[in-house]
Design a protein around this motif. Structure first.
Motif, short mmCIF file in Angstrom:
data_model
loop_
_atom_site.label_atom_id
_atom_site.label_comp_id
_atom_site.label_asym_id
_atom_site.label_seq_id
_atom_site.Cartn_x
_atom_site.Cartn_y
_atom_site.Cartn_z
N VAL A 71 58.25 100.40 12.84
CA VAL A 71 58.37 101.56 13.38
C VAL A 71 58.79 101.38 14.83
O VAL A 71 58.25 100.56 15.44
N ALA A 72 59.37 102.25 15.35
CA ALA A 72 59.64 102.23 16.95
C ALA A 72 58.47 102.20 17.63
O ALA A 72 57.60 103.04 17.41
N ILE A 77 60.87 104.85 23.14
CA ILE A 77 61.49 106.07 22.97
C ILE A 77 61.36 106.41 24.29
O ILE A 77 62.26 107.47 24.84
N ASP A 169 61.05 95.08 20.07
CA ASP A 169 60.96 96.39 19.45
C ASP A 169 62.13 96.27 18.28
O ASP A 169 63.40 96.29 18.58
N CYS A 171 63.14 98.02 16.36
CA CYS A 171 63.64 99.45 15.97
C CYS A 171 64.64 100.01 17.02
O CYS A 171 65.26 101.03 16.88
N VAL A 184 67.59 104.20 18.21
CA VAL A 184 66.16 103.88 17.75
C VAL A 184 65.97 104.43 16.41
O VAL A 184 66.09 105.47 15.99
N GLN A 185 65.72 103.37 15.58
CA GLN A 185 65.35 103.67 14.15
C GLN A 185 64.02 103.89 14.02
O GLN A 185 63.06 103.02 14.30
N ASP A 186 63.64 105.21 14.00
CA ASP A 186 62.14 105.44 13.50
C ASP A 186 62.26 106.01 12.40
O ASP A 186 62.23 107.12 11.98
N TRP A 188 60.93 107.38 8.81
CA TRP A 188 59.92 108.13 8.12
C TRP A 188 60.66 108.97 7.13
O TRP A 188 61.56 109.65 7.46
#
Length: 192
Positions: A71-72, A77, A169, A171, A184-186, A188
């Motif tokens: 996760v990012a 972010i 990171d 993500c 930014v790949q977060d 969920w």
């Protein structure tokens, strides 16, 4: 009848994404994992249906191996928010409606389809419970490795488009164009 349009839409989505292989016999020593419908009425009144696998029937080392998906990092972010504010850049969120269905399975899993979900897209004429077994070809909600499979698929696509992943990171991706393009790949999963 009130859920029929949503069921047909979901059935067509699975057909389009080629989620399931053709009907087959269960190989010796294998167990078919059952699937079921999840129904939800959204706040706006729209009917939403999902076909989910009962992942608690799956066995580690047989049906899945790795489940970790990054996760990012929050500092990434914050960095991008500050960068966008400082340089008057646009920040656009995006949602991938059928994210899990885009990722190829990494193990051999056989499933029994939920009631009224078989080769007939009309739930009224396909009312009997499907007793056939199908090989699962794409990820579906409920599989333990779903987020990992999608993360790997998205990474492959972004790298093929010229993006570079940040070393600290997994993500955060950047693409040097005339300016800069960041992703930014977060990952969920929401309630659909």
């Amino acid at each position: 009848v009130e859920w029929q349009p949503a069921q047909i839409e979901k059935f067509r989505s699975h057909l389009h994404n080629k989620t399931f292989g053709p009907s087959t016999k269960l190989p010796p020593g294998r167990q078919a994992v059952p699937m079921d419908w999840v129904f939800k009425t959204k706040r706006c009144g729209r009917k939403k249906v999902r076909v989910v696998i009962k992942g608690f029937h799956m066995k580690k080392g047989i049906d899945f191996n790795e489940t970790f998906a990054p996760v990012a990092v929050i500092k990434s972010i914050r960095f991008l928010l500050a960068l966008c504010a400082q340089h008057d850049m646009e920040l656009l969120p995006f949602d991938i409606k059928t994210a899990f269905l885009s990722a190829d399975m990494d193990t051999e899993i056989y499933v029994t389809l939920p009631p009224a979900f078989n080769d007939d897209p009309n739930p009224q004429t396909a009312a009997k419970r499907s007793t056939t077994v199908h090989r699962l070809l794409k990820g579906v909600p409920g599989i333990p490795q779903g987020s990992r499979l999608f993360n790997n698929k998205l990474h492959t696509v972004l790298v093929s488009l010229g993006f570079t992943r940040a070393p600290d990171d997994y993500c955060l991706y950047a693409h040097a164009t005339e300016g800069f393009l960041f992703v930014v790949q977060d990952l969920w999963t929401d309630d659909g």
